[in-house]
Motif scaffolding. Structure first.
Motif: not given
Ligand code: SF4
Length: 377
Positions: A11, A14, A17-18, A20, A22, A61-63, A96, A133
């Protein structure tokens, strides 16, 4: 038919809140990652359990939109050469806003991506910043416009609800704005403070206050009514689609169909016997090292016996509007749901119904899903 999931764990930054797997895209493995995926794919060559052609492919992902279109093209050609890709395969990619241009999107479309999942999250600029974001409201709108110009006819948008400070009128306005963009599909997730994330620390310290459970429930039902009223079917707890646009790849997960996962952090499911789940550890260095030695980096996570497979069939199927088909349950396991779980079915009588040959929760009961489903596990 086989599904394929490719995890792209990179990504731009980071999000707080994530949870996942990555890392930021300055990581040394980023540039060679597509080559590593192709090496992992080559290791499954000829294995009985991973026979093509592939009916759905998902770049998650990720992105994934940090990969150039030429890399996506190279990956899809390798998959086609190795396993074959069905002519009508659904090929999805998460992207994204802020990582896209019209020409990149045209490149992905030309490479074969036919379903785009855009991580808009919200149209509220203050809340976008709170979520960490990097994209703006206008970049969100621009991404949708470019996606349509690039020829994407199957577009999914992500929406996060239960944001700090969100009100029901604010969410209703959000729903109206999303509907104006006319996506074929929407994924709607409530914000939660996952353990170990910076968001969880902020909530613990009182710097951020998340809406309470009552607001969460009201927001869930507000989305359900607003989006169903706009012609979307609420086909799974977090997913809505116009008729014919439910995500085939994700339906495969909920129906326990075989899925091969490639990349660090990816999961696979083999349907043979009562089912096995495999995982590639979320460690890029270990992933590279295993492939350099010609070893499959996957590890066995869970092996199901008959009883556990029945429980998981209910756990996954009851997340969906179509529920668990009694006939196919009986065909797979040799017994009906009420025969194997008589007490559990009685216990859930006010929530669970068997109608038109399928067991289902009503969407209102999905709010209690995590608690209700425990009886089968
Ligand atoms: S862009 Fe998506 S995967 Fe990456 S850190 Fe943010 S939420 Fe997580």
């Amino acid at each position: 038919m086989l599904s394929l999931y490719l995890h792209i764990p990179f990504c731009k930054s980071k999000c707080p809140y994530c949870d996942f797997f990555s890392v930021v895209d300055t990581h040394p493995v980023f540039a060679e990652y597509p080559t590593l995926l192709i090496q992992q794919l080559a290791l499954v060559d000829g294995r009985q359990d991973w026979q093509g052609p592939v009916s759905s492919i998902y770049f998650g992902g990720g992105t994934p939109s940090l990969l150039d279109p030429a890399e996506i093209d190279r990956l899809l050609k390798a998959i086609d050469g190795q396993l074959g890709i069905a002519a009508d395969a659904e090929i999805s990619m998460e992207a994204n806003p802020g990582t896209l241009t019209l020409s990149r999107l045209e490149g992905y479309r030309a490479a074969g991506i036919n379903r785009l999942s855009l991580g808009l999250q919200t149209q509220n600029l203050r809340q976008l910043r709170q979520l960490g974001r990097l994209h703006s409201r206008s970049e969100n709108l621009q991404a949708v416009d470019w996606a349509r110009q690039a020829g994407f006819r199957n577009l999914s948008l992500d929406l996060i609800f239960a944001l700090p400070g969100q009100t029901l009128p604010g969410l209703q306005e959000e729903i109206r704005e999303y509907c104006e963009l006319s996506p074929e599909h929407l994924s709607c997730y409530g914000l939660t403070a996952e353990v170990g994330t910076p968001l969880e620390a902020s909530v613990r310290e009182g710097a951020i206050v998340l809406p309470d459970g009552d607001f969460y429930a009201e927001a869930f039902l507000c989305l359900h009514e607003g989006l169903e009223g706009a012609g979307y079917e609420h086909y799974e707890i977090a997913n809505y689609a116009r008729p014919g646009y439910a995500c085939r790849h994700n339906l495969g997960y909920w129906q326990r169909r075989p899925c091969l996962g490639l990349g660090a952090g990816a999961h696979s499911f083999q349907a043979a016997k009562w089912g096995e789940r495999w995982v590639v550890p979320a460690d890029l260095e270990a992933f590279r090292a295993a492939l350099f030695q010609g070893k499959d980096p996957s590890e066995l996570l869970e092996q199901f016996d008959r009883r556990a497979a029945m429980g998981e069939t209910l756990y996954l199927g009851l997340r969906t509007r179509h529920g668990v088909d009694e006939r196919s349950f009986r065909k797979t396991f040799g017994v009906g749901v009420a025969e194997v779980f008589p007490e559990e079915v009685k216990q859930l009588a006010s929530y669970l119904e068997c109608r038109d040959g399928a067991w289902r929760f009503q969407p209102e009961s999905w709010l209690l899903f995590d608690r209700l489903i425990q009886v089968f596990l």
